[in-house]
Write an enzyme that holds these catalytic residues in place. Structure first.
Site, mmCIF file in Angstrom:
data_model
loop_
_atom_site.group_PDB
_atom_site.id
_atom_site.type_symbol
_atom_site.label_atom_id
_atom_site.label_comp_id
_atom_site.label_asym_id
_atom_site.label_seq_id
_atom_site.Cartn_x
_atom_site.Cartn_y
_atom_site.Cartn_z
ATOM 1 N N ASP A 250 0.862 -1.195 0.000
ATOM 2 C CA ASP A 250 0.000 0.000 0.000
ATOM 3 C C ASP A 250 0.892 1.237 0.000
ATOM 4 O O ASP A 250 0.976 1.951 0.977
ATOM 5 C CB ASP A 250 -0.941 -0.012 1.222
ATOM 6 C CG ASP A 250 -0.174 -0.065 2.553
ATOM 7 O OD1 ASP A 250 0.952 -0.592 2.574
ATOM 8 O OD2 ASP A 250 -0.694 0.431 3.565
ATOM 9 N N HIS B 116 10.148 -0.356 8.504
ATOM 10 C CA HIS B 116 9.248 -1.500 8.645
ATOM 11 C C HIS B 116 9.268 -2.407 7.414
ATOM 12 O O HIS B 116 9.671 -3.561 7.484
ATOM 13 C CB HIS B 116 7.808 -1.017 8.882
ATOM 14 C CG HIS B 116 7.640 -0.132 10.060
ATOM 15 N ND1 HIS B 116 7.819 -0.573 11.357
ATOM 16 C CD2 HIS B 116 7.306 1.182 10.149
ATOM 17 C CE1 HIS B 116 7.591 0.428 12.185
ATOM 18 N NE2 HIS B 116 7.286 1.503 11.475
#
Length: 259
Positions: free
Chosen positions: A13, A183
């Site tokens: 995303d 991340h």
């Protein structure tokens, strides 16, 4: 004999650290990116798709297909039961195992986005490795690392430097850090080189309602409980426990600088 690169699909995303992970993947000879699939999270699915296509254009890799994912919550695996057997491994960036979440104290953003689907993935019987923020918060790209990216000639590094300002600003305000958490790149590199992390195995369930909605709970199976519960007879998954943070950062920097 040279081993064949591992074929991977990145479900994404994009997202700033997603962009970094995609670029690192394209610079990793150990893997072959055979497709991107998009999902809502940082942005709506439509925009995620547009961003994914844009990143592949920047990279000169428009040969890689992009498949648009769901705009609403669906249970992916339920619509294709054979999926679990057809896929090698699922590396999930998600969960906050024994630490506070990042959307609220209970939950990490990716799991919080669709706790029902997450619980289905964790109990599906697939080979799942969860890389949670308990691990990714150890991998930090500092202000001086960013300066190094800005100064180099790598095209991916230059592009990322332009968009990293927003991300640094957010981390500075939210966490009072002079750096950003990597991340997505950490999860991606755990898929590229499993030796970068260590993991434990057990059952993971996700809380789907209430104040702790999105909470990931790990059951280490050390105790056998007499009662039959929601934890009984569920397949085990792997949960990352440690990460070689300096090595992850070094790989990210090298692969972006040499682009």
């Amino acid at each position: 004999m040279a081993t064949q690169p591992k074929k991977i699909i990145i479900d994404t995303d994009p997202g700033i650290d997603d962009a970094m992970a995609i670029f690192v993947a394209l610079q990793s000879p150990e893997v072959e990116v055979i497709g991107l699939t998009t999902i809502y999270g940082n942005v709506y699915t439509t925009l995620a798709t547009r961003n994914a296509l844009h990143l592949l254009e920047i990279a000169g890799r428009t040969d890689i297909p992009v498949a648009e994912g769901s705009h609403v919550t669906i249970t992916a695996i339920q619509s294709d039961p054979a999926f679990v057997k057809n896929i090698g491994q699922i590396v999930v960036l998600g969960g906050a195992f024994s630490v506070n979440g990042n959307v609220n104290p209970a939950a990490e953003a990716n799991i919080f986005g669709d706790p029902d689907a997450a619980d289905i993935v964790f109990t599906s019987g697939a080979d799942v490795l969860a890389v949670g923020i308990n691990v990714t918060h150890q991998v930090i790209l500092t202000d001086s690392d960013r300066d190094e990216l800005a100064k180099c000639n790598g095209k991916f590094a230059k592009y990322l430097d332009k968009i990293l300002g927003v991300y640094f600003g957010y981390h500075h305000d939210a966490y009072s850090t002079k750096g950003v958490y990597l991340h997505d790149p950490t999860a991606l590199l755990a898929a590229v080189d499993p030796s970068l992390i260590t993991y434990t195995e057990g059952v993971v369930r996700v809380q789907t309602t209430g104040i702790t909605r999105g909470l990931t709970l790990f059951y280490n199976k050390q105790k056998r409980f007499a009662e039959v519960t929601e934890w009984s007879d569920k397949p085990s998954v792997k949960v990352a426990v440690t990460v070689d943070a300096p090595k992850v950062l070094k790989l990210v920097m090298e692969r972006l600088i040499n682009s």
